[in-house]
Write a protein that holds these residues in place. Structure first.
Motif, PDB file in Angstrom:
ATOM      1  N   ALA A 158       0.862  -1.199   0.000  1.00  0.00           N
ATOM      2  CA  ALA A 158       0.000   0.000   0.000  1.00  0.00           C
ATOM      3  C   ALA A 158       0.891   1.239   0.000  1.00  0.00           C
ATOM      4  O   ALA A 158       2.091   1.139   0.280  1.00  0.00           O
ATOM      5  CB  ALA A 158      -0.899  -0.013   1.233  1.00  0.00           C
ATOM      6  N   ASP A 159       0.297   2.372  -0.322  1.00  0.00           N
ATOM      7  CA  ASP A 159       1.069   3.619  -0.297  1.00  0.00           C
ATOM      8  C   ASP A 159       1.712   3.813   1.077  1.00  0.00           C
ATOM      9  O   ASP A 159       1.080   3.551   2.102  1.00  0.00           O
ATOM     10  CB  ASP A 159       0.159   4.822  -0.567  1.00  0.00           C
ATOM     11  CG  ASP A 159      -0.419   4.801  -1.984  1.00  0.00           C
ATOM     12  OD1 ASP A 159      -0.164   3.824  -2.708  1.00  0.00           O
ATOM     13  OD2 ASP A 159      -1.125   5.761  -2.328  1.00  0.00           O
ATOM     14  N   ILE A 160       2.945   4.306   1.070  1.00  0.00           N
ATOM     15  CA  ILE A 160       3.615   4.625   2.345  1.00  0.00           C
ATOM     16  C   ILE A 160       3.630   6.137   2.489  1.00  0.00           C
ATOM     17  O   ILE A 160       4.230   6.842   1.672  1.00  0.00           O
ATOM     18  CB  ILE A 160       5.046   4.055   2.369  1.00  0.00           C
ATOM     19  CG1 ILE A 160       5.001   2.514   2.308  1.00  0.00           C
ATOM     20  CG2 ILE A 160       5.772   4.509   3.632  1.00  0.00           C
ATOM     21  CD1 ILE A 160       6.362   1.860   2.321  1.00  0.00           C
ATOM     22  N   ALA A 161       2.971   6.624   3.538  1.00  0.00           N
ATOM     23  CA  ALA A 161       2.846   8.071   3.708  1.00  0.00           C
ATOM     24  C   ALA A 161       4.158   8.700   4.171  1.00  0.00           C
ATOM     25  O   ALA A 161       4.458   9.847   3.847  1.00  0.00           O
ATOM     26  CB  ALA A 161       1.743   8.380   4.721  1.00  0.00           C
ATOM     27  N   ASP A 162       4.946   7.942   4.940  1.00  0.00           N
ATOM     28  CA  ASP A 162       6.179   8.511   5.473  1.00  0.00           C
ATOM     29  C   ASP A 162       7.226   7.399   5.633  1.00  0.00           C
ATOM     30  O   ASP A 162       7.130   6.579   6.548  1.00  0.00           O
ATOM     31  CB  ASP A 162       5.893   9.176   6.825  1.00  0.00           C
ATOM     32  CG  ASP A 162       7.108   9.896   7.374  1.00  0.00           C
ATOM     33  OD1 ASP A 162       8.183   9.826   6.741  1.00  0.00           O
ATOM     34  OD2 ASP A 162       6.984  10.529   8.442  1.00  0.00           O
ATOM     35  N   LEU A 163       8.189   7.400   4.744  1.00  0.00           N
ATOM     36  CA  LEU A 163       9.218   6.344   4.784  1.00  0.00           C
ATOM     37  C   LEU A 163       9.986   6.341   6.107  1.00  0.00           C
ATOM     38  O   LEU A 163      10.469   5.297   6.538  1.00  0.00           O
ATOM     39  CB  LEU A 163      10.197   6.528   3.616  1.00  0.00           C
ATOM     40  CG  LEU A 163       9.679   6.153   2.225  1.00  0.00           C
ATOM     41  CD1 LEU A 163      10.675   6.591   1.153  1.00  0.00           C
ATOM     42  CD2 LEU A 163       9.455   4.649   2.131  1.00  0.00           C
ATOM     43  N   SER A 164      10.088   7.502   6.749  1.00  0.00           N
ATOM     44  CA  SER A 164      10.875   7.563   7.981  1.00  0.00           C
ATOM     45  C   SER A 164      10.257   6.714   9.093  1.00  0.00           C
ATOM     46  O   SER A 164      10.954   6.262   9.993  1.00  0.00           O
ATOM     47  CB  SER A 164      11.020   9.017   8.454  1.00  0.00           C
ATOM     48  OG  SER A 164       9.778   9.500   8.911  1.00  0.00           O
ATOM     49  N   VAL A 165       8.955   6.480   9.020  1.00  0.00           N
ATOM     50  CA  VAL A 165       8.293   5.662  10.044  1.00  0.00           C
ATOM     51  C   VAL A 165       8.803   4.219   9.982  1.00  0.00           C
ATOM     52  O   VAL A 165       8.979   3.563  11.003  1.00  0.00           O
ATOM     53  CB  VAL A 165       6.761   5.701   9.848  1.00  0.00           C
ATOM     54  CG1 VAL A 165       6.068   4.714  10.771  1.00  0.00           C
ATOM     55  CG2 VAL A 165       6.239   7.108  10.065  1.00  0.00           C
ATOM     56  N   PHE A 166       9.054   3.738   8.780  1.00  0.00           N
ATOM     57  CA  PHE A 166       9.404   2.320   8.613  1.00  0.00           C
ATOM     58  C   PHE A 166      10.898   2.097   8.359  1.00  0.00           C
ATOM     59  O   PHE A 166      11.389   0.986   8.545  1.00  0.00           O
ATOM     60  CB  PHE A 166       8.604   1.723   7.457  1.00  0.00           C
ATOM     61  CG  PHE A 166       7.119   1.834   7.654  1.00  0.00           C
ATOM     62  CD1 PHE A 166       6.460   0.994   8.536  1.00  0.00           C
ATOM     63  CD2 PHE A 166       6.382   2.810   7.001  1.00  0.00           C
ATOM     64  CE1 PHE A 166       5.099   1.107   8.745  1.00  0.00           C
ATOM     65  CE2 PHE A 166       5.018   2.936   7.204  1.00  0.00           C
ATOM     66  CZ  PHE A 166       4.372   2.084   8.081  1.00  0.00           C
ATOM     67  N   PHE A 167      11.605   3.132   7.894  1.00  0.00           N
ATOM     68  CA  PHE A 167      12.982   2.905   7.463  1.00  0.00           C
ATOM     69  C   PHE A 167      13.988   3.842   8.142  1.00  0.00           C
ATOM     70  O   PHE A 167      15.027   4.140   7.555  1.00  0.00           O
ATOM     71  CB  PHE A 167      13.078   3.044   5.945  1.00  0.00           C
ATOM     72  CG  PHE A 167      12.274   2.016   5.198  1.00  0.00           C
ATOM     73  CD1 PHE A 167      12.540   0.663   5.350  1.00  0.00           C
ATOM     74  CD2 PHE A 167      11.230   2.401   4.377  1.00  0.00           C
ATOM     75  CE1 PHE A 167      11.788  -0.291   4.680  1.00  0.00           C
ATOM     76  CE2 PHE A 167      10.477   1.452   3.697  1.00  0.00           C
ATOM     77  CZ  PHE A 167      10.757   0.103   3.851  1.00  0.00           C
ATOM     78  N   SER A 168      13.684   4.287   9.358  1.00  0.00           N
ATOM     79  CA  SER A 168      14.654   5.166  10.026  1.00  0.00           C
ATOM     80  C   SER A 168      15.928   4.408  10.398  1.00  0.00           C
ATOM     81  O   SER A 168      16.980   5.014  10.595  1.00  0.00           O
ATOM     82  CB  SER A 168      14.033   5.797  11.271  1.00  0.00           C
ATOM     83  OG  SER A 168      13.639   4.793  12.171  1.00  0.00           O
ATOM     84  N   ASP A 169      15.829   3.070  10.479  1.00  0.00           N
ATOM     85  CA  ASP A 169      17.031   2.299  10.838  1.00  0.00           C
ATOM     86  C   ASP A 169      17.677   1.639   9.617  1.00  0.00           C
ATOM     87  O   ASP A 169      18.618   0.856   9.769  1.00  0.00           O
ATOM     88  CB  ASP A 169      16.694   1.238  11.888  1.00  0.00           C
ATOM     89  CG  ASP A 169      15.653   0.244  11.400  1.00  0.00           C
ATOM     90  OD1 ASP A 169      14.923   0.573  10.442  1.00  0.00           O
ATOM     91  OD2 ASP A 169      15.576  -0.852  11.967  1.00  0.00           O
TER      92      ASP A 169
END
Lengths: 232, 92
Positions: A176-187
């Motif tokens: 699904a669309d990802i609204a904010d990559l930083s939520v899932f890929f900050s690490d």
């Protein structure tokens, strides 16, 4: 410029207010892995207006199974179960003995339970938390940490569900669309979609900008069915 | 008599002891040269392959090739090879 005691008092007050605003009940880890059993740890930053935390009840989100709470400073735990499925834990409560309640709001607590996360990568999970505090004169007060995004009130504790991954390169098709990559890929070190790249790290962003043939991928730039490469 | 036997025994021991290190030395040096030869051949074949690929294909897009000392210092300017995903070729 002269620093008067008043200046320092205002500065100290501002810092204290800022610290209190940050001290929510929150998940210690910002993420958990889809479909994996993990230990969810909640951080209780403060009590209620000078009173020590006396009890905490956590609502277990739908889709989270195999819940087993860990004992803590609060001692024993109590559970409630789903009416239709008696094996499904719906809430966990940690409550102190009266004798263990502290006279003031001096302590920081961590409460944990083991659970299996839903297999729903690229979504978020929310834990509604009910806090009970007990003053030195045995008066009880309450705080509700239950607001979901977009709702008014104290925010529920949240974790982002990330896909299972290994160190190195991982390839995903986004459901699904990802609204904010930083939520899932900050690490993650770096995320690629075609020749577009994203990183939570500002130094890596500078490298992306300096590399010819690569364009910076905006945090909301990944849509459903996009294929992405992620390096952890 | 006893002193004579002692001297003979000591000489025999010295001869035996001095023989062992000489064998070890020769074995050790052979293993060592084999190891470094392996490294050297691996290194030269690797760089030779890289050179061949670079010289034989003067295209605009090239795969990202790792440099042996690339990790010894922080990257500067552009993305290091290990940050470029498999299969992606960037303009050089």
């Amino acid at each position: 410029m002269k620093h008067t005691p008043l200046t320092f008092s205002i500065l100290a007050g501002a810092l204290a207010t800022s610290a209190a605003a940050e001290a929510h009940i929150s998940a210690v880890s910002p993420t958990l892995i889809a479909g994996k059993t993990t230990v969810v740890e909640l951080s209780v930053g403060h009590g209620c207006e000078g009173s020590d935390t006396y009890a905490i009840t956590v609502e277990i989100p739908k889709g989270m199974i195999s819940v087993r709470p860990m004992s803590s400073d609060f001692g024993k735990t109590s559970l409630t179960y789903d009416a239709a499925d008696p094996a499904l834990v719906t809430t966990v409560t940690w409550q102190k003995d009266d004798a263990d309640a502290l006279p003031g709001d001096t302590n920081y607590y961590r409460l944990a339970f083991r659970a299996k996360a839903p297999s729903a990568p690229f979504t978020s999970i929310y834990y509604k938390v009910h806090q009970v505090c007990r003053a030195a004169d045995a008066t009880l007060s309450y705080a509700e940490w239950v607001a979901l995004p977009g709702e008014m009130g104290e925010p529920a504790a949240a974790q982002a569900i990330v896909p299972d991954h290994l160190p190195g390169w991982n390839k995903y098709t986004v459901p699904a669309d990802i609204a904010d990559l930083s939520v899932f890929f900050s690490d993650a070190h770096i995320v690629w979609r075609g020749t577009d790249a994203y990183s939570f790290n500002d130094n890596t962003v500078d490298l992306i900008k300096g590399t010819s043939g690569v364009t910076l991928l905006s945090a909301d730039g990944v849509k459903a069915n996009d294929e992405i490469w992620v390096r952890y | 008599m006893k002193r004579w036997l002692f001297v003979v025994t000591a000489l025999a021991c010295l001869w035996g002891c001095s023989d062992e290190p000489s064998q070890n030395t020769s074995t050790g040096s052979s293993a060592s040269s084999s190891g470094s030869g392996g490294d050297g051949s691996s290194s030269s074949s690797s760089s030779g392959g890289g050179g061949g690929a670079g010289g034989g294909q003067p295209t605009a897009l090239v795969p990202c090739l790792d440099e042996r000392d690339a990790l010894l210092r922080p990257p500067s300017g552009k993305l290091p090879c290990e940050y470029v995903p498999p299969g992606l070729s960037l303009p050089q």
